[in-house]
Design a protein around this motif. Structure first.
Motif, PDB file in Angstrom:
ATOM      1  N   TYR A   1      57.060  16.923  53.967  1.00 44.85           N
ATOM      2  CA  TYR A   1      56.234  17.956  54.404  1.00 44.85           C
ATOM      3  C   TYR A   1      54.822  17.536  54.920  1.00 44.85           C
ATOM      4  N   TYR A   2      54.283  16.561  54.184  1.00 46.16           N
ATOM      5  CA  TYR A   2      53.162  15.923  54.372  1.00 46.16           C
ATOM      6  C   TYR A   2      53.277  14.727  55.588  1.00 46.16           C
ATOM      7  N   GLY A   3      54.278  13.844  55.267  1.00 44.61           N
ATOM      8  CA  GLY A   3      54.566  12.847  56.170  1.00 44.61           C
ATOM      9  C   GLY A   3      54.602  13.115  57.548  1.00 44.61           C
ATOM     10  N   VAL A   4      55.711  14.329  57.938  1.00 49.65           N
ATOM     11  CA  VAL A   4      55.605  14.659  59.192  1.00 49.65           C
ATOM     12  C   VAL A   4      54.491  14.944  59.913  1.00 49.65           C
ATOM     13  N   THR A   5      53.666  15.905  59.086  1.00 51.83           N
ATOM     14  CA  THR A   5      52.349  16.198  59.564  1.00 51.83           C
ATOM     15  C   THR A   5      51.384  15.072  59.883  1.00 51.83           C
ATOM     16  N   PHE A   6      51.347  14.139  58.913  1.00 54.29           N
ATOM     17  CA  PHE A   6      50.617  12.945  59.379  1.00 54.29           C
ATOM     18  C   PHE A   6      51.016  12.083  60.362  1.00 54.29           C
ATOM     19  N   ASN A   7      52.420  12.029  60.540  1.00 53.51           N
ATOM     20  CA  ASN A   7      53.022  11.407  61.754  1.00 53.51           C
ATOM     21  C   ASN A   7      52.790  12.167  62.991  1.00 53.51           C
ATOM     22  N   ALA A   8      52.175  13.075  63.026  1.00 55.04           N
ATOM     23  CA  ALA A   8      51.912  13.895  64.356  1.00 55.04           C
ATOM     24  C   ALA A   8      51.505  13.156  65.515  1.00 55.04           C
TER      25      ALA A   8
ATOM     26  N   SER B   1      53.312  12.985  48.508  1.00 53.99           N
ATOM     27  CA  SER B   1      52.154  13.296  49.350  1.00 53.99           C
ATOM     28  C   SER B   1      51.247  12.016  49.215  1.00 53.99           C
ATOM     29  N   MET B   2      51.225  11.249  48.172  1.00 54.48           N
ATOM     30  CA  MET B   2      50.339  10.028  48.298  1.00 54.48           C
ATOM     31  C   MET B   2      50.989   8.809  48.953  1.00 54.48           C
ATOM     32  N   ILE B   3      52.307   8.758  48.883  1.00 56.50           N
ATOM     33  CA  ILE B   3      52.912   7.650  49.656  1.00 56.50           C
ATOM     34  C   ILE B   3      53.366   7.769  51.157  1.00 56.50           C
ATOM     35  N   ALA B   4      53.298   8.925  51.576  1.00 53.28           N
ATOM     36  CA  ALA B   4      53.787   9.493  52.949  1.00 53.28           C
ATOM     37  C   ALA B   4      52.735   8.809  54.061  1.00 53.28           C
ATOM     38  N   PRO B   5      51.494   8.929  53.767  1.00 53.35           N
ATOM     39  CA  PRO B   5      50.204   8.228  54.802  1.00 53.35           C
ATOM     40  C   PRO B   5      50.921   6.604  54.774  1.00 53.35           C
ATOM     41  N   TYR B   6      51.282   6.107  53.912  1.00 53.01           N
ATOM     42  CA  TYR B   6      51.600   4.568  54.064  1.00 53.01           C
ATOM     43  C   TYR B   6      52.942   4.274  54.837  1.00 53.01           C
ATOM     44  N   PHE B   7      53.842   5.296  54.996  1.00 53.14           N
ATOM     45  CA  PHE B   7      54.971   5.013  56.041  1.00 53.14           C
ATOM     46  C   PHE B   7      54.547   5.330  57.166  1.00 53.14           C
ATOM     47  N   VAL B   8      53.704   6.088  57.403  1.00 48.86           N
ATOM     48  CA  VAL B   8      52.988   6.434  58.859  1.00 48.86           C
ATOM     49  C   VAL B   8      52.323   5.435  59.498  1.00 48.86           C
ATOM     50  N   MET B   9      51.522   4.881  58.601  1.00 52.22           N
ATOM     51  CA  MET B   9      50.666   3.605  58.906  1.00 52.22           C
ATOM     52  C   MET B   9      51.693   2.348  59.170  1.00 52.22           C
ATOM     53  N   LEU B  10      52.940   2.175  58.356  1.00 53.97           N
ATOM     54  CA  LEU B  10      54.001   1.240  58.568  1.00 53.97           C
ATOM     55  C   LEU B  10      54.359   1.322  60.061  1.00 53.97           C
ATOM     56  N   GLY B  11      54.692   2.605  60.346  1.00 60.25           N
ATOM     57  CA  GLY B  11      55.165   2.617  61.609  1.00 60.25           C
ATOM     58  C   GLY B  11      54.316   2.565  62.717  1.00 60.25           C
TER      59      GLY B  11
ATOM     60  N   LEU C   1      60.491   4.970  62.785  1.00 63.64           N
ATOM     61  CA  LEU C   1      60.808   4.656  61.263  1.00 63.64           C
ATOM     62  C   LEU C   1      60.246   5.372  60.483  1.00 63.64           C
ATOM     63  N   PRO C   2      58.985   6.120  60.356  1.00 59.01           N
ATOM     64  CA  PRO C   2      58.572   7.098  59.809  1.00 59.01           C
ATOM     65  C   PRO C   2      59.542   8.420  59.317  1.00 59.01           C
ATOM     66  N   LEU C   3      60.086   8.795  60.636  1.00 56.74           N
ATOM     67  CA  LEU C   3      61.000  10.084  60.439  1.00 56.74           C
ATOM     68  C   LEU C   3      61.945   9.753  60.030  1.00 56.74           C
ATOM     69  N   VAL C   4      62.547   8.527  60.138  1.00 62.29           N
ATOM     70  CA  VAL C   4      63.770   8.186  59.691  1.00 62.29           C
ATOM     71  C   VAL C   4      64.002   7.982  58.207  1.00 62.29           C
ATOM     72  N   ILE C   5      62.809   7.535  57.689  1.00 58.06           N
ATOM     73  CA  ILE C   5      62.581   7.313  56.080  1.00 58.06           C
ATOM     74  C   ILE C   5      62.405   8.677  55.630  1.00 58.06           C
TER      75      ILE C   5
ATOM     76  N   ALA D   1      65.921  10.594  55.738  1.00 58.73           N
ATOM     77  CA  ALA D   1      66.813  10.001  54.696  1.00 58.73           C
ATOM     78  C   ALA D   1      66.917  10.355  53.349  1.00 58.73           C
ATOM     79  N   THR D   2      65.301  10.262  52.922  1.00 63.78           N
ATOM     80  CA  THR D   2      65.148  10.846  51.658  1.00 63.78           C
ATOM     81  C   THR D   2      65.287  12.210  51.213  1.00 63.78           C
ATOM     82  N   SER D   3      65.139  13.038  52.414  1.00 59.48           N
ATOM     83  CA  SER D   3      65.507  14.554  52.199  1.00 59.48           C
ATOM     84  C   SER D   3      67.000  14.725  52.201  1.00 59.48           C
ATOM     85  N   VAL D   4      67.841  13.982  53.011  1.00 57.56           N
ATOM     86  CA  VAL D   4      69.077  14.167  52.967  1.00 57.56           C
ATOM     87  C   VAL D   4      69.843  13.855  51.484  1.00 57.56           C
ATOM     88  N   ILE D   5      69.147  12.799  51.039  1.00 60.72           N
ATOM     89  CA  ILE D   5      69.806  12.116  49.881  1.00 60.72           C
ATOM     90  C   ILE D   5      69.359  13.170  48.559  1.00 60.72           C
ATOM     91  N   ALA D   6      68.285  13.812  48.677  1.00 63.96           N
ATOM     92  CA  ALA D   6      67.889  14.780  47.788  1.00 63.96           C
ATOM     93  C   ALA D   6      68.793  16.101  47.921  1.00 63.96           C
TER      94      ALA D   6
END
Length: 269
Positions: A61-68, A180-190, A201-205, A208-213
């Motif tokens: 939810y937050y990761g996709v938004t931060f990655n906009a 929500s805390m770790i989501a921005p770090y994946f965005v910054m990694l990308g 990369l961020p969207l793939v992460i 993948a997490t969503s599919v596993i869950a």
């Protein structure tokens, strides 16, 4: 209490004894705590699955938004990811009581996860040409995560018994904050990697997490139209009931349950 019960009886066209409240026997149940979630293998596993789902939903939810801003115009993408929450939440309201909590949540997690995973193809093979499709897939991921957010709240409170329901909901919400805390770090990694890989990369992460869950939810029982658990024992047996028949004799609710498997200790089932 007696006045309210008498009014209910009058509205429903029936009669009850004036001493109905005085004759009630109140059974005091022991309140639960967080450690009660860990006492049984069944309850512990369900708690782990739902806590991971809380984290995955929040991460998406937050990761996709931060990655906009990483996949195009930040303002347009942010607007699209905000407006798309309306159909996501509305679809949950319309469908969750029809197809069930488990199926609805599973569909949302899988849809959002697969949509985000598919961005690796649009970014890798035709980054600029297929950018609108990449944005569309990310928007679908945000819509699905918005719907899953509604599902996971209802699923959690119905799956766990009354005595630890608030504990389970609080624990799940706590794990959601990790997402929500770790989501921005994946965005910054990308953003730090850059290029096509950094964009996908961020969207793939997140995907993948969503599919596993979502796949982990296959272990959980459905709660729609089921008698919800009240005690710890009810919570352990919930989902293993093959048939439930409610019988009222002399005003006493007597529930007969046929458990799947042999009559052995609950933790050994």
């Amino acid at each position: 209490a007696n006045a309210i019960l008498q009014k209910m009886a009058k509205v429903n066209g029936t009669k009850i004894s004036p001493d109905v409240v005085a004759n009630l026997t109140i059974k005091k149940e022991k309140t639960g705590s967080f450690k009660d979630l860990l006492k049984s293998k069944t309850m512990c596993l369900r708690a782990v699955i739902l806590c991971f789902n809380w984290m995955a939903v929040c991460l998406m939810y937050y990761g996709v938004t931060f990655n906009a801003g990483n996949i195009g115009d930040f303002y347009l993408n942010f607007f699209l990811m905000g407006i798309v929450e309306f159909p996501g939440i509305l679809s949950t309201i319309l469908l969750i009581d029809r197809i069930g909590r488990k199926k609805m949540h599973l569909m949302c997690m899988m849809l959002g996860g697969i949509a985000c995973l598919c961005t690796i193809f649009t970014v890798t093979f035709a980054r600029e040409t297929l950018r609108p499709l990449t944005i569309a897939l990310a928007v679908i991921g945000k819509m699905a995560s918005s719907a899953a957010f509604v599902c996971v709240y209802i699923f959690t409170v119905e799956l766990f018994p009354t005595v630890i329901r608030n504990v389970a909901l609080g624990g799940g919400s706590c794990f959601a904050r990790i997402g929500s805390m770790i989501a921005p770090y994946f965005v910054m990694l990308g953003m730090s990697i850059g290029g096509a890989i950094g964009e996908a990369l961020p969207l793939v992460i997140f995907g993948a997490t969503s599919v596993i869950a979502g796949l982990m939810c296959l272990y959980l029982p459905e709660t729609l139209n089921q008698r919800l658990p009240e005690t710890i024992e009810d919570g352990i047996n919930f989902g293993r009931v093959k048939k439930t028949m409610v019988v009222e004799r002399n005003g006493v609710d007597e529930t007969q349950k046929n458990l799947v498997g042999d009559t052995i200790d609950n933790d050994e089932l």
